[in-house]
Design a protein around this motif. Structure first.
Motif, mmCIF file in Angstrom:
data_model
loop_
_atom_site.group_PDB
_atom_site.id
_atom_site.type_symbol
_atom_site.label_atom_id
_atom_site.label_comp_id
_atom_site.label_asym_id
_atom_site.label_seq_id
_atom_site.Cartn_x
_atom_site.Cartn_y
_atom_site.Cartn_z
ATOM 1 N N LYS A 65 40.979 34.110 55.291
ATOM 2 C CA LYS A 65 42.295 34.269 54.648
ATOM 3 C C LYS A 65 42.152 34.543 53.158
ATOM 4 C CE LYS A 65 44.362 31.173 58.076
ATOM 5 N NZ LYS A 65 45.182 29.957 58.320
ATOM 6 N N SER A 66 41.036 35.142 52.784
ATOM 7 C CA SER A 66 40.776 35.339 51.357
ATOM 8 C C SER A 66 41.817 36.244 50.700
ATOM 9 C CB SER A 66 39.374 35.926 51.156
ATOM 10 O OG SER A 66 39.253 37.183 51.799
ATOM 11 N N SER A 67 42.424 37.158 51.459
ATOM 12 C CA SER A 67 43.434 38.050 50.877
ATOM 13 C C SER A 67 44.718 37.312 50.520
ATOM 14 C CB SER A 67 43.744 39.191 51.848
ATOM 15 O OG SER A 67 44.294 38.687 53.057
ATOM 16 N N LEU A 68 44.904 36.105 51.050
ATOM 17 C CA LEU A 68 46.118 35.328 50.774
ATOM 18 C C LEU A 68 45.962 34.425 49.562
ATOM 19 C CD1 LEU A 68 47.010 34.172 54.416
ATOM 20 C CD2 LEU A 68 47.640 36.303 53.255
ATOM 21 N N PHE A 69 44.729 34.258 49.095
ATOM 22 C CA PHE A 69 44.451 33.351 47.976
ATOM 23 C C PHE A 69 43.730 34.129 46.882
ATOM 24 C CE2 PHE A 69 44.935 30.677 51.673
ATOM 25 C CZ PHE A 69 45.671 29.596 51.198
ATOM 26 N N LEU A 70 44.343 34.215 45.701
ATOM 27 C CA LEU A 70 43.857 35.081 44.632
ATOM 28 C C LEU A 70 43.245 34.276 43.495
ATOM 29 C CD1 LEU A 70 46.881 37.543 44.408
ATOM 30 C CD2 LEU A 70 44.869 37.677 45.897
ATOM 31 N N ASP A 83 37.822 41.028 32.090
ATOM 32 C CA ASP A 83 37.981 41.466 33.480
ATOM 33 C C ASP A 83 36.612 41.802 34.074
ATOM 34 O OD1 ASP A 83 40.779 41.261 33.409
ATOM 35 O OD2 ASP A 83 40.955 43.233 32.475
ATOM 36 N N THR A 84 36.168 40.972 34.991
ATOM 37 C CA THR A 84 34.870 41.166 35.631
ATOM 38 C C THR A 84 35.019 41.004 37.140
ATOM 39 O OG1 THR A 84 34.233 38.825 35.580
ATOM 40 C CG2 THR A 84 33.738 40.149 33.608
ATOM 41 N N VAL A 85 33.935 41.197 37.845
ATOM 42 C CA VAL A 85 33.938 41.039 39.298
ATOM 43 C C VAL A 85 34.301 39.610 39.690
ATOM 44 C CG1 VAL A 85 31.480 40.444 39.477
ATOM 45 C CG2 VAL A 85 32.618 41.620 41.380
ATOM 46 N N VAL A 86 34.089 38.656 38.791
ATOM 47 C CA VAL A 86 34.410 37.253 39.082
ATOM 48 C C VAL A 86 35.903 36.969 38.956
ATOM 49 C CG1 VAL A 86 34.076 34.879 38.263
ATOM 50 C CG2 VAL A 86 32.128 36.420 38.418
ATOM 51 N N THR A 87 36.579 37.663 38.032
ATOM 52 C CA THR A 87 37.975 37.335 37.745
ATOM 53 C C THR A 87 38.979 38.318 38.336
ATOM 54 O OG1 THR A 87 37.816 38.532 35.637
ATOM 55 C CG2 THR A 87 37.345 36.178 35.595
ATOM 56 N N ALA A 88 38.532 39.495 38.763
ATOM 57 C CA ALA A 88 39.448 40.517 39.277
ATOM 58 C C ALA A 88 39.954 40.151 40.669
ATOM 59 C CB ALA A 88 38.760 41.875 39.312
ATOM 60 N N ASN A 89 41.054 40.790 41.070
ATOM 61 C CA ASN A 89 41.630 40.599 42.396
ATOM 62 C C ASN A 89 41.766 41.938 43.120
ATOM 63 O OD1 ASN A 89 42.303 37.735 42.828
ATOM 64 N ND2 ASN A 89 43.603 37.973 41.017
ATOM 65 N N GLY A 90 41.946 41.867 44.439
ATOM 66 C CA GLY A 90 42.305 43.022 45.233
ATOM 67 C C GLY A 90 41.317 44.168 45.185
ATOM 68 N N GLU A 91 41.873 45.388 45.118
ATOM 69 C CA GLU A 91 41.058 46.598 45.171
ATOM 70 C C GLU A 91 40.109 46.687 43.982
ATOM 71 O OE1 GLU A 91 41.603 51.467 45.552
ATOM 72 O OE2 GLU A 91 43.360 50.160 45.409
ATOM 73 N N GLU A 92 40.567 46.225 42.812
ATOM 74 C CA GLU A 92 39.707 46.268 41.631
ATOM 75 C C GLU A 92 38.432 45.464 41.858
ATOM 76 O OE1 GLU A 92 39.717 45.063 36.866
ATOM 77 O OE2 GLU A 92 41.444 44.589 38.137
ATOM 78 N N ARG A 299 41.550 28.980 43.712
ATOM 79 C CA ARG A 299 42.375 30.130 44.018
ATOM 80 C C ARG A 299 43.852 29.703 43.918
ATOM 81 N NH1 ARG A 299 37.751 31.530 44.042
ATOM 82 N NH2 ARG A 299 36.653 32.872 45.541
ATOM 83 N N ILE A 300 44.734 30.718 43.946
ATOM 84 C CA ILE A 300 46.179 30.488 43.965
ATOM 85 C C ILE A 300 46.749 31.146 45.221
ATOM 86 C CG2 ILE A 300 48.375 30.774 42.742
ATOM 87 C CD1 ILE A 300 46.406 29.056 41.221
ATOM 88 N N ALA A 301 47.586 30.405 45.973
ATOM 89 C CA ALA A 301 48.198 30.946 47.187
ATOM 90 C C ALA A 301 49.217 32.023 46.805
ATOM 91 C CB ALA A 301 48.865 29.835 47.988
ATOM 92 N N ASP A 302 48.989 33.247 47.279
ATOM 93 C CA ASP A 302 49.881 34.359 46.977
ATOM 94 C C ASP A 302 51.098 34.374 47.887
ATOM 95 O OD1 ASP A 302 50.405 36.719 45.420
ATOM 96 O OD2 ASP A 302 49.851 37.933 47.163
ATOM 97 N N GLN A 303 51.024 33.617 48.977
ATOM 98 C CA GLN A 303 52.146 33.461 49.895
ATOM 99 C C GLN A 303 51.920 32.196 50.707
ATOM 100 O OE1 GLN A 303 51.063 37.270 51.953
ATOM 101 N NE2 GLN A 303 51.315 36.065 53.816
#
Length: 391
Positions: A65-70, A83-92, A299-303
């Motif tokens: 469920k990694s896509s639900l927690f950012l 902004d690095t690979v550690v802090t970025a989200n999603g496609e970036e 992480r933070i729950a996106d939904q």
């Protein structure tokens, strides 16, 4: 869908951050026992937060469920590294990972082996010949720092001693800002730790940018040639790779390895680890399981979502605690015992249940290099002349 055990408390007054950071292990152990659940809630950093202390919950959070927690965009890591690979989200994050992964595998690893071996042999030989007991954590941290700066920045202690020492001092100041209150204050004759860290970061970035412009060799040259999102990305990632974070993690694992294998009762284990690379790998897995170098990750729950069957509302934090996950008795029998044999028995093929360096699609991109470091460093440590100096 069951409710998270525990109580998130009220804003500010109910925050448990200070209690948690004073003793993360005790904090989680006490609440796991109280709630009879390895997933529970408290208020952390003034946000209702699900604490994940089970393998199942960790795997869902970081993999299924990694896509639900950012990643938290206001996290201190973003302020300190950009902004690095550690802090970025999603496609970036995915694109950065694809670009950077090649730097930490295959021929790049092989080309580093001679340098890593030479540094390890020299540093550990100095340790064994010192004639005095030594604090191994400090020795291993110096070793890790020399490896990191030599490999990632092409700055070697014996060739550029003044620049090397300057970078070490700046990295230390930068790291202290990460673990201080994020308050940027400057007055005559005094600056807050966070302010000092930001100044150190700016000076490090000047050194890094100069390297990227003028050095086409080694890791610096390969990083500079990658297709990255913008002109600052290479320098921000180099800042991340040379920070004190990596030497501290290496020093922590090597210290735990030394303590776990010291003493007459571990002579057979030491001999077998020296002779059998597969067994050494299992020993290192067990060291990592029992004594992970990092608390975990947040992480933070996106939904609205569930973790281990428990409801996690949108906006909640979710933090996995490596020490507790690695001692989940549902997965690891005799969870507090040092048993390398478990990795060829009941837990064979379950290395992905460890989360010292994350897990799933956002796991550490440098894990292969880290394991490469550790195996090359551990063999000299197993020599009796070296172990007898370690305290």
């Amino acid at each position: 869908m069951a409710k998270l055990p525990g109580n998130a408390g009220v804003s500010v007054l109910g925050d448990k951050s200070l209690e948690f950071y004073r003793d993360p292990v005790g904090f989680c152990r006490q609440r796991v026992e109280k709630h009879r659940s390895r997933v529970f809630q408290c208020r952390l950093l003034n946000r209702p937060t699900a604490f994940i202390c089970s393998v199942q919950g960790m795997r869902e959070l970081l993999s299924e469920k990694s896509s639900l927690f950012l990643k938290d965009p206001t996290d201190l890591m973003t302020n300190m590294y950009g902004d690095t690979v550690v802090t970025a989200n999603g496609e970036e994050a995915c694109l950065l990972r694809l670009s950077l992964t090649s730097l930490f595998a295959g021929s790049c690893l092989e080309s580093s082996s001679d340098y890593i071996t030479s540094v390890c042999e020299r540093c550990l030989k100095d340790l064994s010949l010192s004639g005095q007991p030594a604090c191994v954590y400090s020795s291993f941290k110096r070793l890790g720092t020399e490896l990191v700066l030599g490999l990632f920045l092409n700055v070697q202690a014996d060739e550029q001693p003044e620049l090397y020492q300057e970078i070490v001092q700046l990295c230390t100041q930068h790291w202290h800002g990460l673990i201080s209150a994020p308050v940027n204050v400057k007055v005559p004759l005094w600056s807050s730790g966070f302010s000092t860290a930001l100044d150190a970061r700016d000076k490090l970035m000047d050194i890094i940018k100069d390297k990227l412009e003028n050095d086409t060799q080694g890791f610096v040259g390969r990083l500079g040639s990658l297709p990255l999102p913008d002109s600052n990305s290479a320098s921000q990632h180099l800042l991340l790779f040379i920070s004190a974070l990596i030497p501290k993690a290496l020093a922590s694992l090597l210290t735990s390895f030394t303590l776990a294998l010291s003493g007459n009762e571990q002579e057979k284990t030491r001999r077998r680890a020296m002779e059998d690379p597969d067994y050494l790998h299992r020993v290192l897995l067990e060291v990592q399981r029992l004594w992970p170098p990092f608390i975990g990750g947040r992480r933070i729950a996106d939904q609205d979502a569930t973790l281990a069957g428990l409801h996690v509302p949108k906006g909640y934090g979710a933090i996995y605690i490596s020490h507790s996950v690695h001692r989940d008795p549902e997965v690891f029998q005799q969870p507090d015992s040092f048993l390398p044999e478990r990795w060829s028995g009941r837990n064979a093929g379950q290395e992905h249940f460890l989360c010292s360096f994350g897990s799933g699609p956002r796991s550490c991109i440098g894990i292969k290099l880290t394991n490469f470091f550790l195996k090359l460093e551990c063999l000299p440590i197993l020599q009796p002349a070296c172990l007898c100096q370690c305290v």
